[in-house]
Design a protein around this motif. Sequence first.
Motif: not given
Length: 133
Positions: A98-99, A104-108, A131-132, A78-79
């Motif tokens: 991601v990968l 997953i990429a978490i976006l706002s 990124y997770v 988790i970065t």
Amino acid sequence: MYTDPIADYLTRVRNAIKANHRVVEIPASNLKKEITKVLFDKGYITNYKFEDDRNTQGVIKVALKYHPITKVPAIRTITRASKPGLRKYAGVSAIPRVLNGLGIAILSTSKGVMTDKEAKQLNVGGEVLCYVY
């Protein structure tokens, strides 16, 4: 006081996973609550609980998820992507995978905090928080 609360959130989760803790407590904010909901919906954490006090913002208790037999954590990495010194924004066409789609990429976004796949479906871009996988 810390300057990047999201990086503090991710670091607390990362450190708890390295120490094989079951539960981690994190100071709450609305953005952290939304990130926690996304992690729960995607199956990276077992459960979460928001404890609000009258005087303070409260805490988030996150129950981390491990494989029952091998004890391997569900969150391997988790970065933080966007930092206060260098914000990273992505339009709909430039949302990172991601990968190769496994993470997953978490976006706002303007429609709330969501994953990269949900943002592509809603045709919105935004700030790439982390990124997770």
